[in-house]
Design a protein around this motif. Structure first.
Motif, PDB file in Angstrom:
ATOM      1  N   THR A 133      11.950 -41.952 -11.467  1.00  0.00           N
ATOM      2  CA  THR A 133      11.781 -42.556 -12.790  1.00  0.00           C
ATOM      3  C   THR A 133      10.433 -42.205 -13.381  1.00  0.00           C
ATOM      4  OG1 THR A 133      13.253 -44.407 -12.261  1.00  0.00           O
ATOM      5  CG2 THR A 133      11.672 -44.744 -14.044  1.00  0.00           C
ATOM      6  N   ASP A 134       9.368 -42.327 -12.591  1.00  0.00           N
ATOM      7  CA  ASP A 134       8.021 -42.039 -13.087  1.00  0.00           C
ATOM      8  C   ASP A 134       7.897 -40.586 -13.545  1.00  0.00           C
ATOM      9  OD1 ASP A 134       7.338 -44.631 -12.532  1.00  0.00           O
ATOM     10  OD2 ASP A 134       6.394 -44.184 -10.598  1.00  0.00           O
ATOM     11  N   LEU A 135       8.448 -39.657 -12.781  1.00  0.00           N
ATOM     12  CA  LEU A 135       8.330 -38.244 -13.135  1.00  0.00           C
ATOM     13  C   LEU A 135       9.222 -37.878 -14.317  1.00  0.00           C
ATOM     14  CD1 LEU A 135       8.140 -36.600  -9.587  1.00  0.00           C
ATOM     15  CD2 LEU A 135       6.290 -36.951 -11.224  1.00  0.00           C
ATOM     16  N   LEU A 136      10.391 -38.470 -14.399  1.00  0.00           N
ATOM     17  CA  LEU A 136      11.287 -38.184 -15.525  1.00  0.00           C
ATOM     18  C   LEU A 136      10.710 -38.702 -16.837  1.00  0.00           C
ATOM     19  CD1 LEU A 136      14.696 -38.929 -13.806  1.00  0.00           C
ATOM     20  CD2 LEU A 136      14.096 -36.766 -14.888  1.00  0.00           C
ATOM     21  N   LYS A 137      10.077 -39.856 -16.808  1.00  0.00           N
ATOM     22  CA  LYS A 137       9.499 -40.421 -18.031  1.00  0.00           C
ATOM     23  C   LYS A 137       8.377 -39.546 -18.576  1.00  0.00           C
ATOM     24  CE  LYS A 137       8.626 -44.878 -17.971  1.00  0.00           C
ATOM     25  NZ  LYS A 137       8.210 -46.194 -17.418  1.00  0.00           N
ATOM     26  N   GLU A 138       7.723 -38.790 -17.709  1.00  0.00           N
ATOM     27  CA  GLU A 138       6.659 -37.897 -18.161  1.00  0.00           C
ATOM     28  C   GLU A 138       7.198 -36.755 -19.021  1.00  0.00           C
ATOM     29  OE1 GLU A 138       4.451 -36.440 -14.876  1.00  0.00           O
ATOM     30  OE2 GLU A 138       3.724 -38.414 -14.235  1.00  0.00           O
ATOM     31  N   MET A 139       8.487 -36.473 -18.921  1.00  0.00           N
ATOM     32  CA  MET A 139       9.064 -35.335 -19.626  1.00  0.00           C
ATOM     33  C   MET A 139       9.324 -35.617 -21.097  1.00  0.00           C
ATOM     34  SD  MET A 139      11.641 -33.754 -16.803  1.00  0.00           S
ATOM     35  CE  MET A 139      11.380 -32.101 -17.417  1.00  0.00           C
ATOM     36  N   ASN A 140       9.383 -36.883 -21.484  1.00  0.00           N
ATOM     37  CA  ASN A 140       9.630 -37.217 -22.884  1.00  0.00           C
ATOM     38  C   ASN A 140       9.107 -38.620 -23.151  1.00  0.00           C
ATOM     39  OD1 ASN A 140      10.638 -37.695 -25.481  1.00  0.00           O
ATOM     40  ND2 ASN A 140      12.538 -36.586 -25.084  1.00  0.00           N
ATOM     41  N   GLU A 141       8.037 -38.689 -23.941  1.00  0.00           N
ATOM     42  CA  GLU A 141       7.405 -39.983 -24.196  1.00  0.00           C
ATOM     43  C   GLU A 141       8.266 -40.906 -25.040  1.00  0.00           C
ATOM     44  OE1 GLU A 141       6.041 -37.154 -27.472  1.00  0.00           O
ATOM     45  OE2 GLU A 141       6.486 -37.094 -25.318  1.00  0.00           O
ATOM     46  N   HIS A 142       9.318 -40.352 -25.676  1.00  0.00           N
ATOM     47  CA  HIS A 142      10.185 -41.178 -26.516  1.00  0.00           C
ATOM     48  C   HIS A 142      11.295 -41.870 -25.723  1.00  0.00           C
ATOM     49  CE1 HIS A 142       8.719 -38.133 -29.597  1.00  0.00           C
ATOM     50  NE2 HIS A 142       8.285 -39.283 -30.053  1.00  0.00           N
ATOM     51  N   VAL A 143      11.416 -41.566 -24.443  1.00  0.00           N
ATOM     52  CA  VAL A 143      12.514 -42.097 -23.624  1.00  0.00           C
ATOM     53  C   VAL A 143      11.993 -43.184 -22.695  1.00  0.00           C
ATOM     54  CG1 VAL A 143      14.268 -41.533 -21.903  1.00  0.00           C
ATOM     55  CG2 VAL A 143      13.746 -39.906 -23.731  1.00  0.00           C
TER      56      VAL A 143
END
Length: 651
Positions: free
Chosen positions: A208-218
């Motif tokens: 979750t932490d790494l995926l959230k870094e890919m798009n600040e709008h998500v």
């Protein structure tokens, strides 16, 4: 200039050329263009201009017609401004609106209110620039649906995180990961969303932490809880999710989850990367598609069944009295209508129906090409376009089989007041329209063609007026069905009605089979599986092996070949499971030993290269489900990474 295709670059070049011809004394610095951009129904093209700046004229120079962002007015979207340099243009095809973006110096000089008064936009937002390419695929309304979506991933495996990555990047609203596992050494070898430092930590949290870094709008969160426990404690947990993606679930747990989701009509995507096998299974009780985006759509020109306004417009042309320049720039639709009228006069009122008739009509049409002084045919591209269109244009308008199937659905045949979904309400209105008129609503779009701009505009206006009239009737019928406080899943809007009418010929309704039906021997697609297994190398063999491996796990507590020392011993056990499964289905075919041996050698390994393929395809299907655009597969997809073969099945 009305754009009927060919891209905005072509629009700019032609508009500048037209203005130059009409205003020969205009100097190069002042040379400008007036744009009348109109996208016909069913066109999905959009483009962005970075290399062709242009200027637009004073409103006083040519006047300025009404601008309506819903695309209702007939001539529409003449955008005028005083000597302003246009930096960028983006066309939103579903609405038929062109957004003109201006250079920074212009935006400083002119207020946003003044720009918007002329139907123009200031510079695109960071989000619009970020998602510019995908907006061309599914439009602003598709992006809005995506940004409202909530996706749940069960188990943050390499396959699961690859799917989620491909949903986070285009901007889903939020995701939730449900995973009780800790990061293991096996994860480090295939999952890019864990790291060596995260060994022993909750896998869902790390991903979750790494995926959230890919798009600040998500937005993203996780639950460190076992799926089986959650289903027992709170089966309503999954209500509210747009789609649930499940990976690496035991067969009994998967069936329990699928039953809960099926009852709540929540779409489920099952994904698996097993050695060199990629597997995807969609389970959705009902999925409706309005924008199918077909690759081979044929323009709806109604040449064989012209409406009165089109006939009247064609009668205004006198081909014999035209000079060559006008003759060679008459829209090919007019040519077909004029020569079809002559053909019918000579053939008892009948139109060309057979292949032989159409070949004769083609020669008849070619006879209308003007002759040069040398006796050779003049070059008239519009006649060439008419000849190419004969095969498709000289077919009577029909109700496609996919639309007839929708009309035959009990939800469409009901005579009661509308309840339930907007789609079926509009489908009922469409059914009533076709029963009265025998045809679908006109799309209103015409293809690009060799023609003078004023002739093209006039022809486009005829089609658009008829399309608007058909839309008005559908709107009236929907209003009648929803009168008296009907409760629908979404509000009725002009935009959705227009979109529905434009795509009426391409509507799709998918009613998939549940996993319970697939796994129950009494309702399984036994004959289809048996037929496919007649080819010993069919990818259906891989489906049988995956089902047998899942059964092996329930018996032995591990997957075939999962532990190095058990590979040879597990071959016999897997073969037994395969035989038992085929026997349940009443299938006498056998699976070749080499496939069983290879399945055990895979050891249930999750290869990242295969997981990435599953991630890309799986994310595409999720986006189709969320946006109701493009057509998802129904219902099983299998890919053999060793041979490159893939196939979809209804199982």
């Amino acid at each position: 200039f009305f754009w009927g295709g060919g891209g905005v670059e072509a629009l700019l070049r032609r508009a500048l050329h037209i203005h130059s011809n009409q205003n020969p004394h205009c100097n190069r610095q002042r040379r400008s263009a007036v744009f009348a951009v109109h996208l016909g129904a069913g066109q999905r093209n959009s483009s962005t201009i970075h290399r062709h700046p242009c200027q637009v004229l004073d409103p006083e120079y040519h006047g300025h017609h009404g601008h309506d962002h819903r695309g209702k007015v007939e001539q529409v979207n003449i955008l005028c401004w005083r000597a302003v340099r246009v930096q960028r243009v983006r066309v939103d095809a579903p609405l038929g609106v062109a957004h003109f973006f201006f250079s920074p110096e212009v935006r400083k000089r002119e207020s946003g209110a003044e720009l918007c008064a002329y139907g123009m936009s200031e510079a695109p937002s960071d989000k619009a620039q970020k998602y510019d390419r995908q907006l061309r695929l599914w439009g602003d309304h598709g992006q809005t649906a995506l940004e409202r979506a909530r996706v749940c991933l069960i188990n943050a495996t390499a396959t699961g995180t690859e799917i989620l990555k491909n949903l986070v990047l285009p901007g889903i609203g939020s995701f939730t990961i449900l995973d009780s596992s800790k990061v293991s050494a096996a994860d480090l070898g295939c999952n890019f969303f864990v790291s060596e430092e995260s060994l022993g930590q909750p896998r869902g949290q790390v991903a979750t932490d790494l995926l959230k870094e890919m798009n600040e709008h998500v937005q993203g969160d996780f639950f460190d809880e076992d799926i089986q426990t959650l289903l027992s404690r709170n089966p309503d947990f999954f209500q509210g999710f747009s789609v649930v993606v499940a990976t690496e679930l035991r067969e009994d747990v998967l069936l329990n989850l699928a039953s809960v989701l099926w009852a709540s009509k929540t779409p489920l995507l099952v994904a698996r990367a097993y050695g060199m096998i990629a597997y995807l299974r969609l389970a959705v009780p009902e999925h409706t598609v309005v924008e199918a985006h077909p690759d081979d759509s044929i323009p709806d020109l109604r040449v064989l069944a012209p409406f009165p306004a089109l006939l009247e417009h064609a009668q205004s042309y006198n081909l014999d009295a035209m000079e060559l320049k006008d003759h060679s720039h008459t829209p090919f639709v007019i040519l077909l209508l004029k020569y079809l009228e002559k053909w019918r006069e000579q053939h008892g009122g009948e139109a060309p129906a057979t292949y032989k008739d159409k070949r004769e009509f083609k020669e008849f049409l070619k006879s209308g090409v003007r002759k040069a002084d040398s006796g050779l045919d003049e070059v008239e591209e519009n006649f060439e376009e008419a000849e190419k269109a004969i095969t498709t244009a000289l077919n009577p308008p029909e109700i496609p089989a996919n639309v007839q199937a929708i009309f035959a659905n009990p939800k469409c045949e009901s005579t009661e007041k509308a309840q339930g979904t907007l789609f079926w309400t509009m489908a009922r209105a469409l059914r009533g329209f076709t029963q009265e008129h025998g045809v679908l609503p006109l799309r209103g779009a015409i293809p690009d063609m060799t023609a003078h701009s004023e002739k093209y505009i006039a022809l486009q206006r005829v089609y658009q007026q008829k399309a608007n009239a058909d839309l008005a009737e559908i709107t009236r019928r929907v209003a009648e069905l929803t009168a008296g406080g009907a409760v629908l899943d979404e509000p009725v809007s002009d935009f959705k009605l227009r979109l529905f009418c434009k795509n009426a010929a391409f509507l799709q309704v998918q009613e998939m089979r549940s996993l319970e039906e697939e796994y129950d021997p009494s309702t399984a697609k036994k004959s289809d599986i048996e037929s496919a297994l007649e080819d010993e190398d069919s990818v259906v063999v891989l489906y049988v092996l995956l089902r047998a491996a899942a059964r092996f796990f329930l018996t032995h507590g591990h997957l075939p070949g999962q532990y190095d020392g058990d590979v040879e011993n597990d071959i016999g056990g897997l073969k037994t499971c395969v035989s038992a499964l085929l026997s349940e289905w009443g299938i006498g075919s056998n699976i070749k030993d080499e496939y069983i041996h290879e399945m055990c050698r895979y050891g249930a390994a999750e290869l990242h290269s295969v997981a990435a393929i599953v991630g890309g395809i799986g994310a595409h299907e999720v986006i189709k489900i969320i946006t109701h655009q493009f057509v998802p597969f129904n219902n099983t997809f299998i890919f053999n990474a060793a041979t490159g073969a893939s196939q979809t099945f209804v199982l």
